[in-house]
Design a protein around this motif. Structure first.
Motif, PDB file in Angstrom:
ATOM      1  N   GLY A   1       3.920  -4.068  10.994  1.00 42.76           N
ATOM      2  CA  GLY A   1       3.256  -4.833   9.950  1.00 42.76           C
ATOM      3  C   GLY A   1       3.961  -4.712   8.611  1.00 42.76           C
ATOM      4  N   LEU A   2       3.502  -5.514   7.670  1.00 41.92           N
ATOM      5  CA  LEU A   2       4.046  -5.539   6.304  1.00 41.92           C
ATOM      6  C   LEU A   2       2.987  -5.067   5.323  1.00 41.92           C
ATOM      7  CD1 LEU A   2       5.840  -9.017   6.386  1.00 41.92           C
ATOM      8  CD2 LEU A   2       6.887  -6.748   6.713  1.00 41.92           C
TER       9      LEU A   2
ATOM     10  N   VAL B   1       3.964   8.000  17.005  1.00 42.68           N
ATOM     11  CA  VAL B   1       4.631   8.203  15.729  1.00 42.68           C
ATOM     12  C   VAL B   1       4.597   6.892  14.953  1.00 42.68           C
ATOM     13  CG1 VAL B   1       6.916   7.636  16.659  1.00 42.68           C
ATOM     14  CG2 VAL B   1       6.730   9.040  14.594  1.00 42.68           C
ATOM     15  N   GLU B   2       4.486   6.997  13.640  1.00 46.97           N
ATOM     16  CA  GLU B   2       4.454   5.825  12.771  1.00 46.97           C
ATOM     17  C   GLU B   2       5.390   6.075  11.585  1.00 46.97           C
ATOM     18  OE1 GLU B   2       0.946   3.006  11.082  1.00 46.97           O
ATOM     19  OE2 GLU B   2       0.804   5.106  10.500  1.00 46.97           O
ATOM     20  N   ILE B   3       6.145   5.068  11.218  1.00 49.45           N
ATOM     21  CA  ILE B   3       7.065   5.160  10.086  1.00 49.45           C
ATOM     22  C   ILE B   3       6.749   4.033   9.112  1.00 49.45           C
ATOM     23  CG2 ILE B   3       9.475   5.008   9.344  1.00 49.45           C
ATOM     24  CD1 ILE B   3      10.282   6.193  12.026  1.00 49.45           C
TER      25      ILE B   3
ATOM     26  N   ALA C   1       7.056  -1.959   4.911  1.00 49.61           N
ATOM     27  CA  ALA C   1       6.842  -2.254   6.326  1.00 49.61           C
ATOM     28  C   ALA C   1       6.382  -0.994   7.037  1.00 49.61           C
ATOM     29  CB  ALA C   1       8.123  -2.792   6.960  1.00 49.61           C
ATOM     30  N   ALA C   2       5.702  -1.190   8.165  1.00 47.99           N
ATOM     31  CA  ALA C   2       5.221  -0.083   8.976  1.00 47.99           C
ATOM     32  C   ALA C   2       5.512  -0.369  10.437  1.00 47.99           C
ATOM     33  CB  ALA C   2       3.723   0.118   8.770  1.00 47.99           C
TER      34      ALA C   2
ATOM     35  N   TYR D   1      -2.245  -3.849   0.523  1.00 45.84           N
ATOM     36  CA  TYR D   1      -2.617  -4.833   1.523  1.00 45.84           C
ATOM     37  C   TYR D   1      -1.686  -4.701   2.721  1.00 45.84           C
ATOM     38  CZ  TYR D   1      -4.722  -6.788  -2.712  1.00 45.84           C
ATOM     39  OH  TYR D   1      -5.424  -6.952  -3.884  1.00 45.84           O
ATOM     40  N   PHE D   2      -2.225  -5.010   3.889  1.00 41.59           N
ATOM     41  CA  PHE D   2      -1.458  -4.843   5.127  1.00 41.59           C
ATOM     42  C   PHE D   2      -1.693  -6.046   6.026  1.00 41.59           C
ATOM     43  CE2 PHE D   2      -1.285  -3.618   9.608  1.00 41.59           C
ATOM     44  CZ  PHE D   2      -0.041  -2.991   9.690  1.00 41.59           C
ATOM     45  N   LEU D   3      -0.633  -6.527   6.651  1.00 45.87           N
ATOM     46  CA  LEU D   3      -0.727  -7.589   7.644  1.00 45.87           C
ATOM     47  C   LEU D   3       0.150  -7.198   8.822  1.00 45.87           C
ATOM     48  CD1 LEU D   3      -1.751 -10.387   8.492  1.00 45.87           C
ATOM     49  CD2 LEU D   3       0.288 -11.361   7.391  1.00 45.87           C
TER      50      LEU D   3
END
Length: 424
Positions: free
Chosen positions: A419-420, A381-383, A393-394, A37-39
């Motif tokens: 997001g989380l 870029v995304e981590i 986390a993102a 799940y992502f928020l």
């Protein structure tokens, strides 16, 4: 073009015929029952992270449905597909039209019907035909962004549950289906007497996205007031040959988008492995090469304020990441130019950290709409990291120059997201 389409179909059959790259041994590595799940949110247009939120809501609904039906596999589509219709519609409106509306400070609001219908209204009129073109195309654009992320996650085997294939399928085909139901540009009187097809004018007046998009491009070429187009006061010129040409271009893009081998291979595995066997995860939609490696190809399309674009993707699946490259054309009503991009998806940097990155460059074609010229570029870029077995986390950051590129701001500058995540 017909020969190329045949090759794409053959590749889809090949990719669907094998078992694909397998996930890790799940007897020794138990997989979670719920999530991920992502928020989160990102700067407008929030199509990517907004799509992740919609995907999470779809996943939560499917996890609940699976629990209520005691995980009986063959009944899964009975709740997975209706939920996919619901959340692809929400993505289309809220993070599609709505994202572009919020980007241009047009104050969007929404209406929904019990039969899954929906619409977006604006408290302010569009300030330009560029804004209105991007706004009209935004719904299908947002679903395409969401579908591509889902497909890339399927290439990582156990990064996403099999139920997500239903959402991917409907989101991916949003552009193709919407374009297919759009009538050829003709006025009411020119239709044959026995033709029951809804006219282009009627679709334009009733809010068909593709009809509005085509009318807006004509209005831009003629320097007409975008408010007239938005309020349906603009009188479409059906003798305009560029209107027919841009309509044919959208039809070509819709067909190209629908032929996507990755999409069809995923749906093959969805039925075979998930609906029939009850597996929670799917094999990667790729031709296996052994030792965790594989290769796959995809097609996708985009309609843009002064052109349309067809993408041809190729992905190399490895144990540490999905590496990709693409080429694309940009067709205006005057000429064609090209673009390319490279990237990596979910590159492992240890057991709890991964990164994704991409870079894109393209040349704008000469176009009578005269909105963009020169060379466009984009990079991001995304981590993502996990703080334990449950939460993570993102973070995402990108930068581009002025102009249109799917899922990004039309203005120049930086964009961000955060997001989380949670998995149980």
């Amino acid at each position: 073009m017909k020969r190329l389409h045949s090759i794409v179909v053959i590749i889809a059959i090949v990719l669907g015929g094998g078992r694909g790259i397998q996930a890790a041994d799940r007897e020794n590595n138990p997989t979670p029952n719920y999530g991920p799940y992502f928020l989160g949110h990102e700067t407008e247009p929030a199509m990517d992270y907004g799509g992740r939120v919609m995907l999470s809501l779809h996943t939560a609904g499917c996890d609940l449905g699976s629990r209520l039906t005691r995980r009986i596999p063959y009944v899964a589509p009975a709740y997975e597909l209706p939920l996919a219709i619901l959340f692809s519609t929400l993505q289309h409106e809220i993070h599609g039209h709505g994202s572009r509306g919020r980007e241009y400070d047009l104050k969007p609001s929404y209406g929904f019907g019990v039969e899954f219908s929906a619409y977006t209204t604006l408290d302010r009129d569009p300030g330009s035909n560029e804004e209105l073109s991007a706004l009209a195309a935004g719904g299908t654009e947002a679903n395409a962004i969401m579908a591509r992320r889902i497909l890339l996650d399927f290439c990582r085997t156990d990064a996403i549950p099999a139920s997500s294939a239903a959402l991917m399928f409907l989101a991916k085909l949003d552009l193709s289906l919407y374009t297919a139901i759009t009538s050829k540009p003709r006025d009411r009187e020119s239709r044959a007497s026995d033709d029951d097809e809804t006219s282009f004018v009627e679709q334009y007046e009733e809010g068909n996205d593709i009809a509005i998009y085509l009318a807006t491009r004509q209005a831009q070429r003629r320097h007409a007031d975008p408010v007239d187009v938005w309020r349906r006061d603009y009188v479409i010129d059906f003798d305009d040959p560029l209107l027919d040409r841009s309509y044919r271009h959208t039809q070509d893009v819709a067909l190209w988008n629908a032929l996507d081998p990755m999409m069809w291979a995923t749906m093959f595995f969805y039925v075979k492995e998930h609906v029939i066997r009850g597996d929670r995860y799917l094999p990667a939609p790729a031709l296996p090469m052994g030792n965790g490696y594989g290769v796959t190809v995809g097609t996708r399309g985009s309609i843009e304020p002064q052109s349309v674009s067809r993408f041809l993707d190729i992905y190399l699946l490895t144990p540490i990441a999905v590496f990709g490259a693409y080429g694309r054309d940009l067709r205006s009503t005057e000429n064609t130019t090209y673009g390319a991009g490279i990237g990596a998806h979910r590159m492992a940097l240890g057991s709890r950290l991964n990164t994704s990155f991409s870079g894109d460059i393209w040349e704008y074609p000469n176009a009578p709409e005269a909105l963009y010229d020169g060379v466009g570029w984009n990079m991001n870029v995304e981590i993502e990291f996990s703080a334990g077995n449950v939460v993570g986390a993102a973070f995402k950051a990108g930068y581009k120059n002025k102009g249109y590129f799917p899922g990004t701001p039309t203005s120049a500058g930086a964009y961000f997201g955060a997001g989380l995540t949670a998995t149980f």
